[in-house]
Design a protein around this motif. Structure first.
Motif, PDB file in Angstrom:
ATOM      1  N   TRP A 107      -7.827  -1.429 -13.337  1.00 30.00           N
ATOM      2  CA  TRP A 107      -7.999   0.013 -13.461  1.00 30.00           C
ATOM      3  C   TRP A 107      -8.990   0.582 -12.438  1.00 30.00           C
ATOM      4  O   TRP A 107      -8.681   1.545 -11.742  1.00 30.00           O
ATOM      5  CB  TRP A 107      -8.419   0.383 -14.879  1.00 30.00           C
ATOM      6  N   GLU A 117      -4.806  13.033  -8.777  1.00 28.89           N
ATOM      7  CA  GLU A 117      -4.278  11.927  -9.584  1.00 28.89           C
ATOM      8  C   GLU A 117      -5.169  11.673 -10.804  1.00 28.89           C
ATOM      9  O   GLU A 117      -4.672  11.471 -11.909  1.00 28.89           O
ATOM     10  CB  GLU A 117      -4.181  10.659  -8.738  1.00 28.89           C
ATOM     11  N   ARG A 118      -6.470  11.716 -10.607  1.00 33.66           N
ATOM     12  CA  ARG A 118      -7.392  11.516 -11.731  1.00 33.66           C
ATOM     13  C   ARG A 118      -7.213  12.612 -12.785  1.00 33.66           C
ATOM     14  O   ARG A 118      -7.183  12.341 -13.981  1.00 33.66           O
ATOM     15  CB  ARG A 118      -8.836  11.509 -11.238  1.00 33.66           C
ATOM     16  N   ARG A 175       0.314   1.513  -9.299  1.00 33.38           N
ATOM     17  CA  ARG A 175      -0.817   1.852 -10.155  1.00 33.38           C
ATOM     18  C   ARG A 175      -0.665   1.129 -11.478  1.00 33.38           C
ATOM     19  O   ARG A 175       0.452   0.839 -11.917  1.00 33.38           O
ATOM     20  CB  ARG A 175      -0.910   3.348 -10.366  1.00 33.38           C
ATOM     21  N   PRO A 176      -1.776   0.854 -12.115  1.00 31.70           N
ATOM     22  CA  PRO A 176      -1.692   0.200 -13.428  1.00 31.70           C
ATOM     23  C   PRO A 176      -1.227   1.197 -14.481  1.00 31.70           C
ATOM     24  O   PRO A 176      -1.306   2.409 -14.282  1.00 31.70           O
ATOM     25  CB  PRO A 176      -3.143  -0.234 -13.691  1.00 31.70           C
ATOM     26  N   TYR A 208      -7.905   0.997  -8.834  1.00 31.56           N
ATOM     27  CA  TYR A 208      -6.983   2.134  -8.730  1.00 31.56           C
ATOM     28  C   TYR A 208      -7.754   3.448  -8.846  1.00 31.56           C
ATOM     29  O   TYR A 208      -7.608   4.343  -8.016  1.00 31.56           O
ATOM     30  CB  TYR A 208      -5.895   2.071  -9.808  1.00 31.56           C
ATOM     31  N   TRP A 209      -8.552   3.584  -9.890  1.00 33.83           N
ATOM     32  CA  TRP A 209      -9.258   4.835 -10.175  1.00 33.83           C
ATOM     33  C   TRP A 209     -10.180   5.226  -9.018  1.00 33.83           C
ATOM     34  O   TRP A 209     -10.251   6.389  -8.643  1.00 33.83           O
ATOM     35  CB  TRP A 209     -10.045   4.691 -11.468  1.00 33.83           C
ATOM     36  N   ARG A 248       2.163   2.730  -3.369  1.00 37.33           N
ATOM     37  CA  ARG A 248       1.224   3.459  -4.250  1.00 37.33           C
ATOM     38  C   ARG A 248       1.335   2.970  -5.692  1.00 37.33           C
ATOM     39  O   ARG A 248       1.449   3.757  -6.638  1.00 37.33           O
ATOM     40  CB  ARG A 248       1.447   4.963  -4.173  1.00 37.33           C
ATOM     41  N   ASN A 300      -9.839   4.650  -5.918  1.00 35.20           N
ATOM     42  CA  ASN A 300      -9.072   5.103  -4.752  1.00 35.20           C
ATOM     43  C   ASN A 300      -8.102   6.238  -5.054  1.00 35.20           C
ATOM     44  O   ASN A 300      -7.442   6.734  -4.153  1.00 35.20           O
ATOM     45  CB  ASN A 300      -8.318   3.912  -4.151  1.00 35.20           C
ATOM     46  N   ALA A 301      -8.015   6.639  -6.307  1.00 33.08           N
ATOM     47  CA  ALA A 301      -7.122   7.745  -6.676  1.00 33.08           C
ATOM     48  C   ALA A 301      -7.686   9.067  -6.155  1.00 33.08           C
ATOM     49  O   ALA A 301      -8.901   9.241  -6.045  1.00 33.08           O
ATOM     50  CB  ALA A 301      -6.970   7.802  -8.194  1.00 33.08           C
ATOM     51  N   ASP A 305       0.825  -1.204   0.000  1.00 33.60           N
ATOM     52  CA  ASP A 305       0.000   0.000   0.000  1.00 33.60           C
ATOM     53  C   ASP A 305       0.862   1.258   0.000  1.00 33.60           C
ATOM     54  O   ASP A 305       0.564   2.226  -0.700  1.00 33.60           O
ATOM     55  CB  ASP A 305      -0.945  -0.019   1.205  1.00 33.60           C
ATOM     56  N   TRP A 312      -4.110  11.997 -14.873  1.00 37.08           N
ATOM     57  CA  TRP A 312      -4.333  10.983 -15.900  1.00 37.08           C
ATOM     58  C   TRP A 312      -5.115  11.565 -17.070  1.00 37.08           C
ATOM     59  O   TRP A 312      -4.762  11.365 -18.232  1.00 37.08           O
ATOM     60  CB  TRP A 312      -5.109   9.785 -15.341  1.00 37.08           C
TER      61      TRP A 312
END
Length: 109
Positions: free
Chosen positions: A78, A89-90, A47-48, A81-82, A45, A84-85, A42, A93
């Motif tokens: 995905w 962060e979103r 990420r895909p 991850y998305w 961090r 919890n981003a 965890d 992307w």
């Protein structure tokens, strides 16, 4: 090449994992009862890869639904991850995405 391994230790903790190269990265499936392993993962961090890197040949503008390997990747890699981003962060992307990928992501989240 797929890798499958298991590890036990003297405090009765167990970790089993498999790893394979797929979707523009490495897919690791892990089962463990070790809180320390989970906390360390965890903290990394992880990420895909971005969808356009995982599926470089996919025409995001011409693909309307999730099917096959895209469906698997989207729902198992995905979306966790998305979901919890952070908002920042979103936005990072989405700033990197083409218009077609941005629309695709917004349509499916």
């Amino acid at each position: 090449m797929d890798l499958l391994a298991a590890h036990g230790n003297d405090i009765n903790s167990f970790t089993r994992y498999s790893e394979r190269r797929e979707f523009g990265g490495h897919v690791i499936e892990l089962v463990t009862d070790s809180v320390a392993v989970l906390e360390a993962l965890d903290a990394m961090r992880l990420r895909p890869p971005a969808p356009w890197l995982a599926f470089p040949d996919l025409d995001a503008g011409g693909t309307g639904s999730l099917q096959g390997s895209l469906d698997y990747w989207w729902n198992w890699l995905w979306m966790p991850y998305w979901t919890n981003a952070t908002q920042d962060e979103r936005e990072q992307w989405l700033a990197l995405a083409s218009d077609d990928w941005r629309e695709f992501i917004e349509l499916h989240v």
